[in-house]
Design an enzyme around this catalytic site. Structure first.
Site, PDB file in Angstrom:
ATOM      1  CE  LYS A  24      -3.322   0.910   3.717  1.00 34.22           C
ATOM      2  NZ  LYS A  24      -2.785   2.038   4.320  1.00 34.22           N
TER       3      LYS A  24
HETATM    4  C1  E4P Z   1      -6.370   3.123   5.303  1.00 34.80           C
HETATM    5  O1  E4P Z   1      -5.838   2.260   4.698  1.00 34.80           O
HETATM    6  C2  E4P Z   1      -5.758   3.931   6.377  1.00 34.80           C
HETATM    7  O2  E4P Z   1      -5.029   3.053   7.211  1.00 34.80           O
HETATM    8  C3  E4P Z   1      -6.708   4.724   7.232  1.00 34.80           C
HETATM    9  O3  E4P Z   1      -8.056   4.593   6.880  1.00 34.80           O
HETATM   10  C4  E4P Z   1      -6.209   6.141   7.362  1.00 34.80           C
HETATM   11  O4  E4P Z   1      -7.152   7.048   7.787  1.00 34.80           O
HETATM   12  P1  E4P Z   1      -7.385   7.503   9.299  1.00 34.80           P
HETATM   13  O5  E4P Z   1      -6.032   7.620   9.947  1.00 34.80           O
HETATM   14  O6  E4P Z   1      -8.118   8.788   9.180  1.00 34.80           O
HETATM   15  O7  E4P Z   1      -8.212   6.419   9.928  1.00 34.80           O
END
Ligand code: E4P
Length: 215
Positions: free
Chosen positions: A84
């Site tokens: 990712k």
């Molecule tokens: C997604 O892959 C991320 O880990 C995550 O949703 C990031 O967003 P957040 O920190 O606002 O939850």
């Protein structure tokens, strides 16, 4: 449509996967740092739970170090590991490098349809827009999902909506065109439960109790 749990806590992941319909896990350096454990330990613990996919974001974005980190994690997790990669200039270089080496990849931290378009050109399998973070910055996160979904329509690149902070926001992301969602533990619970459902169940339990006592 698939639901992922956004977590680095193996116990949360275990409980979510036990539902049977949660397909995979997304995680990021912040979530892993909060566990106080090494990334290798977290990846090992999660992969033992057999998710279909573990979307892992490397701590390093420098090409050689990130490649080495991802190879190390793939040795631990096997084929379920999907890199990712954050949507930055360096991130795109890494993404292309990984795709050329036959990795299935996701582009994450996406805040614009142009980033999604480049992800498609670079050969990404998934694009991950950050809905709530975008909205908090004055960009309509749900409109962002809609624009990205239109941009990627027919391309085979799939949208996983992330940064979802409530059951309503998760549902709205799907209605806006996201094929998949990733949700943290409290949002998964909130999607499954409703205070009025619990109230009804308590009422039935009280009725069952007084029925038993009256027999
Ligand atoms: C997604 O892959 C991320 O880990 C995550 O949703 C990031 O967003 P957040 O920190 O606002 O939850």
């Amino acid at each position: 449509m698939a639901i992922y749990i956004d977590s680095a806590e193996p116990e949360e992941v275990r409980e979510a996967l036990s539902l049977g319909f949660v397909k995979g896990v997304t995680t990021n350096p912040l979530l892993i740092a909060r566990t106080g454990r090494k990334p290798e330990e977290v990846v090992a613990a999660i992969s033992e739970l057999w998710p279909d996919e573990l979307l892992y974001q490397p701590f390093s974005l420098e090409l050689e170090r990130a490649r080495e980190e991802l190879e190390r994690m793939r040795t631990i997790a096997g084929a379920i590991l999907v890199p990712k990669i954050p949507a930055t200039w360096e991130g795109f270089k890494l993404l292309v490098d990984l795709v050329r080496a036959d990795w299935r990849c996701a582009l994450t931290a996406v805040y614009s349809p142009s980033q999604a378009l480049l992800a498609k050109e670079a050969g990404a399998s998934y694009v991950i827009p950050y809905v709530n973070r975008a909205t908090r910055q004055g960009i309509d996160g749900l409109e962002l999902v809609a624009q990205i979904s239109r941009t990627l329509q027919g391309s085979g690149v799939q949208v996983i909506a992330a940064s979802l902070k409530s059951a309503e926001e998760a549902l709205a992301a799907v209605a806006s065109g996201a094929q998949h969602i990733t949700v943290p533990w409290p949002v998964l619970r909130a999607m499954a439960e409703h205070p009025l459902s619990l109230e009804a169940v308590e009422e039935f339990a009280r009725a069952a109790q007084s029925y038993k006592e009256g027999r």
